[in-house]
Scaffold this active site. Structure first.
Site, PDB file in Angstrom:
ATOM      1  N   GLU A   1       5.175  40.007  -6.678  1.00 11.22           N
ATOM      2  CA  GLU A   1       3.815  39.806  -7.174  1.00 11.22           C
ATOM      3  C   GLU A   1       3.136  41.162  -7.375  1.00 11.22           C
ATOM      4  O   GLU A   1       3.205  42.023  -6.500  1.00 11.22           O
ATOM      5  CB  GLU A   1       3.047  38.971  -6.147  1.00 11.22           C
ATOM      6  CG  GLU A   1       1.612  38.670  -6.462  1.00 11.22           C
ATOM      7  CD  GLU A   1       0.979  37.837  -5.361  1.00 11.22           C
ATOM      8  OE1 GLU A   1       0.090  38.362  -4.657  1.00 11.22           O
ATOM      9  OE2 GLU A   1       1.375  36.665  -5.194  1.00 11.22           O
TER      10      GLU A   1
ATOM     11  N   ARG B   1       0.813  -1.212   0.000  1.00 10.64           N
ATOM     12  CA  ARG B   1       0.000   0.000   0.000  1.00 10.64           C
ATOM     13  C   ARG B   1       0.848   1.263   0.000  1.00 10.64           C
ATOM     14  O   ARG B   1       0.563   2.224  -0.727  1.00 10.64           O
ATOM     15  CB  ARG B   1      -0.954  -0.004   1.208  1.00 10.64           C
ATOM     16  CG  ARG B   1      -1.810   1.238   1.385  1.00 10.64           C
ATOM     17  CD  ARG B   1      -2.426   1.766   0.093  1.00 10.64           C
ATOM     18  NE  ARG B   1      -3.105   0.741  -0.685  1.00 10.64           N
ATOM     19  CZ  ARG B   1      -3.305   0.828  -1.996  1.00 10.64           C
ATOM     20  NH1 ARG B   1      -2.854   1.863  -2.674  1.00 10.64           N
ATOM     21  NH2 ARG B   1      -3.930  -0.138  -2.629  1.00 10.64           N
TER      22      ARG B   1
ATOM     23  N   ASP C   1      -0.481  38.547 -10.996  1.00 12.19           N
ATOM     24  CA  ASP C   1      -1.417  37.767 -10.185  1.00 12.19           C
ATOM     25  C   ASP C   1      -2.865  37.983 -10.613  1.00 12.19           C
ATOM     26  O   ASP C   1      -3.376  39.104 -10.574  1.00 12.19           O
ATOM     27  CB  ASP C   1      -1.253  38.154  -8.710  1.00 12.19           C
ATOM     28  CG  ASP C   1      -2.128  37.313  -7.798  1.00 12.19           C
ATOM     29  OD1 ASP C   1      -2.221  36.103  -8.019  1.00 12.19           O
ATOM     30  OD2 ASP C   1      -2.725  37.895  -6.872  1.00 12.19           O
TER      31      ASP C   1
ATOM     32  N   LYS D   1       2.255  24.491  -3.446  1.00 16.46           N
ATOM     33  CA  LYS D   1       0.999  23.852  -3.026  1.00 16.46           C
ATOM     34  C   LYS D   1       1.131  22.345  -3.186  1.00 16.46           C
ATOM     35  O   LYS D   1       0.541  21.720  -4.069  1.00 16.46           O
ATOM     36  CB  LYS D   1      -0.172  24.396  -3.845  1.00 16.46           C
ATOM     37  CG  LYS D   1      -0.432  25.881  -3.590  1.00 16.46           C
ATOM     38  CD  LYS D   1      -1.527  26.421  -4.483  1.00 16.46           C
ATOM     39  CE  LYS D   1      -1.749  27.907  -4.238  1.00 16.46           C
ATOM     40  NZ  LYS D   1      -2.770  28.484  -5.131  1.00 16.46           N
TER      41      LYS D   1
ATOM     42  N   LYS E   1       5.283  38.721  -1.914  1.00 21.94           N
ATOM     43  CA  LYS E   1       3.873  38.550  -2.233  1.00 21.94           C
ATOM     44  C   LYS E   1       3.048  39.708  -1.681  1.00 21.94           C
ATOM     45  O   LYS E   1       3.579  40.600  -1.007  1.00 21.94           O
ATOM     46  CB  LYS E   1       3.397  37.195  -1.703  1.00 21.94           C
ATOM     47  CG  LYS E   1       4.152  36.016  -2.342  1.00 21.94           C
ATOM     48  CD  LYS E   1       3.700  34.681  -1.804  1.00 21.94           C
ATOM     49  CE  LYS E   1       2.335  34.293  -2.329  1.00 21.94           C
ATOM     50  NZ  LYS E   1       2.347  34.018  -3.795  1.00 21.94           N
TER      51      LYS E   1
END
Length: 277
Positions: free
Chosen positions: A195, A98, A216, A133, A165
């Site tokens: 950004e 697994r 963005d 992410k 950012k």
């Protein structure tokens, strides 16, 4: 490239998670002297990634297990194609099954999606990259799978580059202020990405000495204007609301990089099975 030391640690943690006090079922039914063979098979079409990881999973549990890869990472397979043969103690093959499949399926799902995205823009001088992410603890495996599929990697972690950012800009007070503070603090060898959300911010970022500007959540027409304003002075990266349908139109306007979080955070694992012969 996969870091063998990192892989070993990840797999050990995954195996412990799955059987911290052993496998009560398999330990009750089998002993290690019973030998056999198993086959890993694709149950759908896709791009394979993670065979070295699957092999390491079996061998960390039992170094005597033989893992014979029939295909290689990056190969396309169809439903029903055999991927690998595993020989050795059936007890240990079943116990590692697994964990090995979870990693192989996840990585192959990412490689399959990356391949699809890369094919869409293959006629354009643009690079599709992943983001941070990723699944906690599995980032290096997932970013490896992105490259196997034909796309590229963005930064691996917060230590790789300066990336200013929107929340950084708000906290400091403005784009120019953020760029100036970072440039004074970092080595001359480190690039700065920032950004922006508007064309006016883009102009300020270029004037302030940014190396890379992330556009963005801009619509395609606004990004086209950004390309004209930029005149190749900085690298332009498109990010936010990047759907599969928009990839080609964004690539066609002259954007340098398209970052897509969906490469890793919304991926369907490829269906792969293991069965004893």
């Amino acid at each position: 490239m996969l870091n063998k030391l990192m892989i070993k640690r990840m797999i050990e943690e995954a195996l412990i998670e799955d059987m911290n006090y052993g496998d009560i079922t398999t330990d009750s039914l089998l002993d290690e002297s019973i030998m056999g063979e198993a086959i890993i098979t694709a149950k759908e079409t896709g791009v394979i990634a993670g065979l070295p990881v699957a092999e390491a999973t079996f061998k960390i549990l039992d170094e005597k297990i033989e893992f014979i890869a029939i295909v290689s990472d990056g190969n396309n397979v169809s439903k029903g194609d055999d991927i690998a043969i595993i020989k050795g103690s059936l007890k240990n093959i079943i116990k590692a099954e697994r964990t090995a499949l979870n990693l192989l399926q996840r990585m192959s799902g990412i490689a399959t999606k990356a391949h699809k995205y890369a094919e869409i823009v293959k006629d354009y001088p643009v690079r599709i990259v992943d983001t941070r992410k990723t699944t906690p603890g599995l980032r290096s495996l997932e970013k490896y799978a992105v490259k196997v599929g034909g796309c590229s990697n963005h930064r691996y972690n917060l230590s790789d580059e300066v990336m200013i950012k929107d929340n950084h800009i708000k906290a400091v007070g403005g784009i120019s202020e953020a760029l100036e503070k970072c440039r004074k603090a970092i080595p001359h060898t480190t690039k700065i990405e920032i950004e922006v959300e508007t064309l006016e911010q883009l102009k300020e970022a270029i004037a302030g000495g940014a190396d890379i500007v992330l556009l963005d959540n801009m619509d395609t027409n606004t990004m086209k204007e950004a390309v004209e304003i930029n005149q190749r002075r900085v690298i332009l990266e498109a990010s936010g609301n990047i759907t599969e349908e928009r990839l080609k139109e964004i690539a066609a306007i002259g954007i340098d990089v398209i970052s897509v979080g969906a490469l890793t955070h919304t991926v369907k694992a490829m269906d792969i099975s293991l069965n004893l012969k």
